[in-house]
Each structure stands twice: as structure tokens, then as C-alpha cells.
Design a protein around this motif. Sequence first.
Motif, mmCIF file in Angstrom:
data_model
loop_
_atom_site.group_PDB
_atom_site.id
_atom_site.type_symbol
_atom_site.label_atom_id
_atom_site.label_comp_id
_atom_site.label_asym_id
_atom_site.label_seq_id
_atom_site.Cartn_x
_atom_site.Cartn_y
_atom_site.Cartn_z
ATOM 1 N N THR A 81 35.448 36.850 55.776
ATOM 2 C CA THR A 81 35.443 36.601 54.334
ATOM 3 C C THR A 81 36.385 37.563 53.618
ATOM 4 O O THR A 81 37.117 37.172 52.698
ATOM 5 C CB THR A 81 34.012 36.756 53.771
ATOM 6 O OG1 THR A 81 33.154 35.844 54.448
ATOM 7 C CG2 THR A 81 33.976 36.474 52.280
ATOM 8 N N MET A 82 36.377 38.834 54.036
ATOM 9 C CA MET A 82 37.272 39.825 53.436
ATOM 10 C C MET A 82 38.733 39.415 53.626
ATOM 11 O O MET A 82 39.538 39.497 52.703
ATOM 12 C CB MET A 82 37.022 41.196 54.062
ATOM 13 C CG MET A 82 37.834 42.328 53.418
ATOM 14 S SD MET A 82 37.598 43.903 54.270
ATOM 15 C CE MET A 82 38.611 43.624 55.729
ATOM 16 N N ASP A 83 39.082 38.947 54.818
ATOM 17 C CA ASP A 83 40.455 38.510 55.083
ATOM 18 C C ASP A 83 40.834 37.315 54.210
ATOM 19 O O ASP A 83 41.934 37.248 53.659
ATOM 20 C CB ASP A 83 40.628 38.140 56.559
ATOM 21 C CG ASP A 83 40.604 39.360 57.467
ATOM 22 O OD1 ASP A 83 40.800 40.487 56.953
ATOM 23 O OD2 ASP A 83 40.391 39.191 58.681
ATOM 24 N N ALA A 84 39.899 36.355 54.084
ATOM 25 C CA ALA A 84 40.169 35.168 53.272
ATOM 26 C C ALA A 84 40.355 35.543 51.800
ATOM 27 O O ALA A 84 41.255 35.034 51.126
ATOM 28 C CB ALA A 84 39.026 34.161 53.421
ATOM 29 N N LEU A 85 39.512 36.457 51.314
ATOM 30 C CA LEU A 85 39.649 36.913 49.929
ATOM 31 C C LEU A 85 40.941 37.697 49.745
ATOM 32 O O LEU A 85 41.600 37.591 48.700
ATOM 33 C CB LEU A 85 38.457 37.778 49.536
ATOM 34 C CG LEU A 85 37.155 37.022 49.255
ATOM 35 C CD1 LEU A 85 35.974 37.970 49.240
ATOM 36 C CD2 LEU A 85 37.248 36.261 47.941
ATOM 37 N N GLY A 86 41.324 38.464 50.764
ATOM 38 C CA GLY A 86 42.583 39.210 50.697
ATOM 39 C C GLY A 86 43.770 38.282 50.532
ATOM 40 O O GLY A 86 44.699 38.559 49.763
ATOM 41 N N GLN A 87 43.736 37.141 51.219
ATOM 42 C CA GLN A 87 44.809 36.150 51.073
ATOM 43 C C GLN A 87 44.834 35.578 49.662
ATOM 44 O O GLN A 87 45.901 35.355 49.093
ATOM 45 C CB GLN A 87 44.627 35.034 52.098
ATOM 46 C CG GLN A 87 44.845 35.489 53.537
ATOM 47 C CD GLN A 87 44.529 34.405 54.545
ATOM 48 O OE1 GLN A 87 44.334 33.245 54.191
ATOM 49 N NE2 GLN A 87 44.456 34.778 55.816
ATOM 50 N N ARG A 88 43.633 35.357 49.095
ATOM 51 C CA ARG A 88 43.571 34.845 47.717
ATOM 52 C C ARG A 88 44.133 35.860 46.734
ATOM 53 O O ARG A 88 44.881 35.509 45.818
ATOM 54 C CB ARG A 88 42.116 34.515 47.342
ATOM 55 C CG ARG A 88 41.557 33.298 48.015
ATOM 56 C CD ARG A 88 42.215 32.026 47.523
ATOM 57 N NE ARG A 88 41.944 31.795 46.121
ATOM 58 C CZ ARG A 88 40.911 31.083 45.676
ATOM 59 N NH1 ARG A 88 40.083 30.524 46.523
ATOM 60 N NH2 ARG A 88 40.741 30.924 44.371
ATOM 61 N N VAL A 89 43.785 37.134 46.929
ATOM 62 C CA VAL A 89 44.279 38.189 46.045
ATOM 63 C C VAL A 89 45.797 38.281 46.139
ATOM 64 O O VAL A 89 46.495 38.403 45.129
ATOM 65 C CB VAL A 89 43.626 39.547 46.388
ATOM 66 C CG1 VAL A 89 44.314 40.692 45.639
ATOM 67 C CG2 VAL A 89 42.141 39.523 46.023
ATOM 68 N N ASN A 90 46.328 38.201 47.339
ATOM 69 C CA ASN A 90 47.777 38.298 47.527
ATOM 70 C C ASN A 90 48.527 37.138 46.892
ATOM 71 O O ASN A 90 49.703 37.262 46.549
ATOM 72 C CB ASN A 90 48.121 38.375 49.021
ATOM 73 C CG ASN A 90 47.745 39.712 49.619
ATOM 74 O OD1 ASN A 90 47.669 40.711 48.918
ATOM 75 N ND2 ASN A 90 47.488 39.733 50.912
ATOM 76 N N SER A 91 47.850 35.995 46.739
ATOM 77 C CA SER A 91 48.515 34.828 46.158
ATOM 78 C C SER A 91 48.446 34.803 44.626
ATOM 79 O O SER A 91 49.087 33.968 43.988
ATOM 80 C CB SER A 91 47.888 33.537 46.708
ATOM 81 O OG SER A 91 46.551 33.386 46.230
ATOM 82 N N LEU A 92 47.679 35.738 44.029
ATOM 83 C CA LEU A 92 47.565 35.768 42.565
ATOM 84 C C LEU A 92 48.867 36.258 41.935
ATOM 85 O O LEU A 92 49.509 37.177 42.433
ATOM 86 C CB LEU A 92 46.430 36.709 42.135
ATOM 87 C CG LEU A 92 45.004 36.283 42.480
ATOM 88 C CD1 LEU A 92 44.033 37.397 42.105
ATOM 89 C CD2 LEU A 92 44.632 34.996 41.768
ATOM 90 N N ARG B 131 44.932 40.859 36.630
ATOM 91 C CA ARG B 131 44.192 41.209 35.414
ATOM 92 C C ARG B 131 44.428 40.160 34.333
ATOM 93 O O ARG B 131 45.423 39.449 34.353
ATOM 94 C CB ARG B 131 44.630 42.587 34.881
ATOM 95 C CG ARG B 131 44.356 43.729 35.847
ATOM 96 C CD ARG B 131 44.909 45.040 35.306
ATOM 97 N NE ARG B 131 44.689 46.141 36.220
ATOM 98 C CZ ARG B 131 43.584 46.867 36.269
ATOM 99 N NH1 ARG B 131 42.603 46.624 35.427
ATOM 100 N NH2 ARG B 131 43.458 47.846 37.138
ATOM 101 N N TYR B 132 43.484 40.093 33.400
ATOM 102 C CA TYR B 132 43.659 39.251 32.217
ATOM 103 C C TYR B 132 43.091 40.007 31.020
ATOM 104 O O TYR B 132 42.310 40.947 31.170
ATOM 105 C CB TYR B 132 42.969 37.890 32.377
ATOM 106 C CG TYR B 132 41.480 37.959 32.588
ATOM 107 C CD1 TYR B 132 40.603 37.945 31.504
ATOM 108 C CD2 TYR B 132 40.945 38.033 33.872
ATOM 109 C CE1 TYR B 132 39.236 38.018 31.692
ATOM 110 C CE2 TYR B 132 39.574 38.105 34.075
ATOM 111 C CZ TYR B 132 38.729 38.092 32.976
ATOM 112 O OH TYR B 132 37.375 38.154 33.165
ATOM 113 N N ALA C 268 38.282 37.970 39.232
ATOM 114 C CA ALA C 268 37.096 37.895 40.085
ATOM 115 C C ALA C 268 37.446 37.986 41.562
ATOM 116 O O ALA C 268 36.695 38.577 42.348
ATOM 117 C CB ALA C 268 36.352 36.583 39.810
ATOM 118 N N GLU C 269 38.602 37.418 41.964
ATOM 119 C CA GLU C 269 38.989 37.472 43.372
ATOM 120 C C GLU C 269 39.110 38.910 43.870
ATOM 121 O O GLU C 269 38.671 39.231 44.976
ATOM 122 C CB GLU C 269 40.333 36.758 43.596
ATOM 123 C CG GLU C 269 40.276 35.257 43.465
ATOM 124 C CD GLU C 269 40.579 34.761 42.063
ATOM 125 O OE1 GLU C 269 40.959 33.596 41.912
ATOM 126 O OE2 GLU C 269 40.433 35.559 41.103
#
Length: 199
Positions: free
Chosen positions: A99-110, A114-115, A126-127
Motif C-alpha cells: 500500500t505504501m508503494d502504491a501511495l508513493g506512486q500516486r504522490v509522485n504523479s501529483l 498542497r492546496y 490527502a495522498e
Amino acid sequence: MDDVCDKCGEVHGLCAAHRKQKGGGPCQSDEVLPGGKVCKAHGGHSPQAIRAAQERENRRIVTELYEADPQAAIAAYGVEAVQDPLDMLSRVTAGVLHTMDALGQRVNSLERIRYESEAGGEQIRAELKLYMQAQAQAGKFLDMLIKSGFEERRIKLDEQTAAMFVTAMQRVLARLELTPEQTVLVGTVVPEELRALNA
């Protein structure tokens, strides 16, 4: 196709609210926080709305991750009693790391992590928050595995497997009824092949 509002019969922007003027039509604002339902003008940046939006966004991300990888989801029914707590801890740790790896990929794609909040301050996406939580969980589980002697147990199992392999090889060779010359050759060939496997 965009959904039509049950109340006004029109298609909204990201904001689900209605205007007080102009016939009460749909608000067309798209300035809605991730996970939010209404824009700033309709109360979408109040403290309670921000909290609710973050919770919805967290649930959406987690649901999306599990739908993308069904193996990561835990079966709701037919769960057997835990026979080996250490093995279960190992599998849970592996799931957290996945799960950490999958979330890391999501964070890298942002594009942005911040907003801007209603008060003008910056909020973390949130990611990124979920990723940091997964990192903390992974660290705790890995520490538990280390303290439980997991590595020593794994080495012991490897040694047992190796001993079983040697015994099986001895039985196979005994049944082949090799000549003395072939038996001598086994002592050279088998170690060479085992080294080749580890290369």
C-alpha cells in the motif's frame, strides 16, 4: 455524460449547491476542495466541510487503490482463525508495504502536493498524508518483525529445507545405482550446479 441534478434538472459544475439569485440554478463553480461537495461561496471551506472533504478524499483514494489491486483487499467472509501469528504479521507487513508503494506512486504523479485553504494557508494533499501514515505503519510492523525473531526463524526454515534437499538427493542417487566413477563425478557436478543457481 454528466449527471443531471434531481432538484433543478440541470448539470452542475463541481459545486453541488444552487445560486440564490438568477432563478436558483446550479452553481457552476469548479473551485471545490478534493473530496468536497460545494465551493467556498457555499461553505465548502468551513472547518467542518474541510474535515469532511478530507475524509471523503481519503476513502476515495483507499477504495481506488484496492479496486486496482483486488489481492490487496481482505476477504470479508470465510476468514480462518490465525494459526501462525508470526506468519500473519509478515503478510500484514507485506500488505502495508505494498500500500505504501502504491501511495508513493500516486504522490509522485501529483502536480502539486498542497492546496490553499479558506484562511489562505496551505493544506497537504490527502495522498501525501496517507503515504506518510503508511510509512509510519510499515516502520512499526517491521520493528515488530525484527523483535519477534522473524529473521532467525526464516534462516532456520532455510536450513531445514536444505537438509531435506540433501536427504532427497542422497535417496535419489542411491536408487540410481551409479557406478563408482559416476558417484565420484556427483561430488563435483552437484556443487557446481548449486553454485550456478545462486549466481
